[in-house]
Design an enzyme around this catalytic site. Sequence first.
Site, mmCIF file in Angstrom:
data_model
loop_
_atom_site.group_PDB
_atom_site.id
_atom_site.type_symbol
_atom_site.label_atom_id
_atom_site.label_comp_id
_atom_site.label_asym_id
_atom_site.label_seq_id
_atom_site.Cartn_x
_atom_site.Cartn_y
_atom_site.Cartn_z
ATOM 1 N N SER A 129 23.989 10.105 -19.638
ATOM 2 C CA SER A 129 24.701 11.529 -20.830
ATOM 3 C C SER A 129 25.845 11.208 -20.330
ATOM 4 C CB SER A 129 24.293 12.783 -21.163
ATOM 5 O OG SER A 129 25.400 12.926 -22.234
ATOM 6 N N ALA A 133 31.162 10.851 -23.516
ATOM 7 C CA ALA A 133 29.920 9.788 -24.525
ATOM 8 C C ALA A 133 28.529 9.501 -23.984
ATOM 9 C CB ALA A 133 30.520 8.152 -24.495
ATOM 10 N N ASP A 284 36.353 3.127 -11.074
ATOM 11 C CA ASP A 284 35.626 4.399 -10.488
ATOM 12 C C ASP A 284 34.495 4.837 -9.850
ATOM 13 O OD1 ASP A 284 34.271 7.528 -11.816
ATOM 14 O OD2 ASP A 284 34.698 6.464 -13.910
#
Length: 508
Positions: A129, A133, A284
């Site tokens: 989680s 999203a 990322d």
Amino acid sequence: MAAMRVFRLLRIFQVALRYGLEEFLLGHERVRAIRWVVRVALFWRPLRAPRASRLREALEDLGPIFVKFGQVLSTRRDLLPTDIADELAKLQDQVPPFASREVISVLERVYGKPLAQVFGSFEEDCAASASVAQVHFATLPDATPVAVKVLRPGIARVIAHDVALLDTGAALLERLWSDGKRLRPREVVAEFAKHLDDELDLMREAANCSQLRRNFEKSPLLLVPDVHWDWCARDVMVMSRMHGIPISQIDRLRGQGNDLKALGRAGVEIFFTQVFRDGFFHADMHPGNILVAPDGRYVALDFGIMGTLSDRDKEYLAQNFLAFFRRDYRRVAIAHIESGWAPPETRVEEFEAAIRAVCEPVFDRPLSEISFGKVLLRLFQTSRRFNIEIQPQLVLLQKTLLNIEGLGRQLDPQLDLWETAQPFLERWMREQVGPAAFERRMREEATHWVKVLPQLPRLLAELARRPVRCDAGDAPRPRSGSWLILAGFAGGIAGALAMLLLAALLLP
């Protein structure tokens, strides 16, 4: 709607006061006179923690969107004080999942039929989680295992409210904090909003994933999930389920016999391949987004934030990195000016001296102890003194480089990023200036040349018919007949060249 925004604003003020964030505003000369009043009025607060820690805790208290904002803010190390950037980098996006009934509702709305008719099986328990999203495991009707990423219901509305409030706060910060204008908080909020907008479109993320997979399709170093396009939509992304150990779990990796030193070197090679070969990189790469597969290859996850670099960016970076390796600070200064990012009036000697002051202390230490990312950061900070505008894509790259370097040294504390990167960069530079690069560029331009060359006779003839521009009072004179002869001669050459180019470059 207005009442909800007011309530949210009051909540933000409450948290800000609890953590003493007014400290960031009270540094401005305009409000210096009321500083002691605020301190007396709020004497009851125990503010023993440093300001950066209190800022991080406040963002965590305000919820997932503010946590995400802190993460994005931490990437702007060219703008932030070091203590704040380091603390915000610790933010982890550990967000409670939303209810499985809401997940099912979103999926049935997207697909227009019951979930049982879409997937062979679907695990209602959340596998992961995040802010915008969460992921559930499932199987397709043919039993193919997949991961299903679903946007949080109503998250776009929540983001719009919070971003509007952040923008208001940034405007106040810019006016009242002494460093406000230099840090450009409204630009940072706008950048954050753009990142969130990209992450809210899972079709865009799926396209990013597909592109990265194609770039590394035959790679022995990196695995990227396959996208199942028939099941994808703006609110849902379905990709192949990947298996592996999170990169941060060093003991498990070692226990399964992985060569940690080789993994560290492979991570560096993957990063530089993405940057210099493809100009398209995963931006990322924190530990939660990287696994190590059972066969020892890396697995990339979460493709919401990707960086892109132009050929000019890549050449600039390669020249700078190689100049660092060779301690050629003048070349670094010239590269900045030639790239157009430094003002043309910048004095090379002054800029060279400033860069030397950044780099020389570094080279007195063993290479294995040098932080490549921090050297780049200090260079960015030095560049600001010379009115050099740091490009957003390079800031994203610098943040990713810090992540890669940190992960690599977790695996191998003696990892020498410079030694690992230098052969790759030198090979890349040779490929850019050698015969192979010339042939590649000729092939890329072939269609343009073939289109333009046959037009040269007509263009030259039109030029020959134009009257020669004369001084004031003189009548226009026609061009001499030699121009027409030259035009015909050039046309013949152009036609021949066009045929040769077609034969050499387009025919097998």
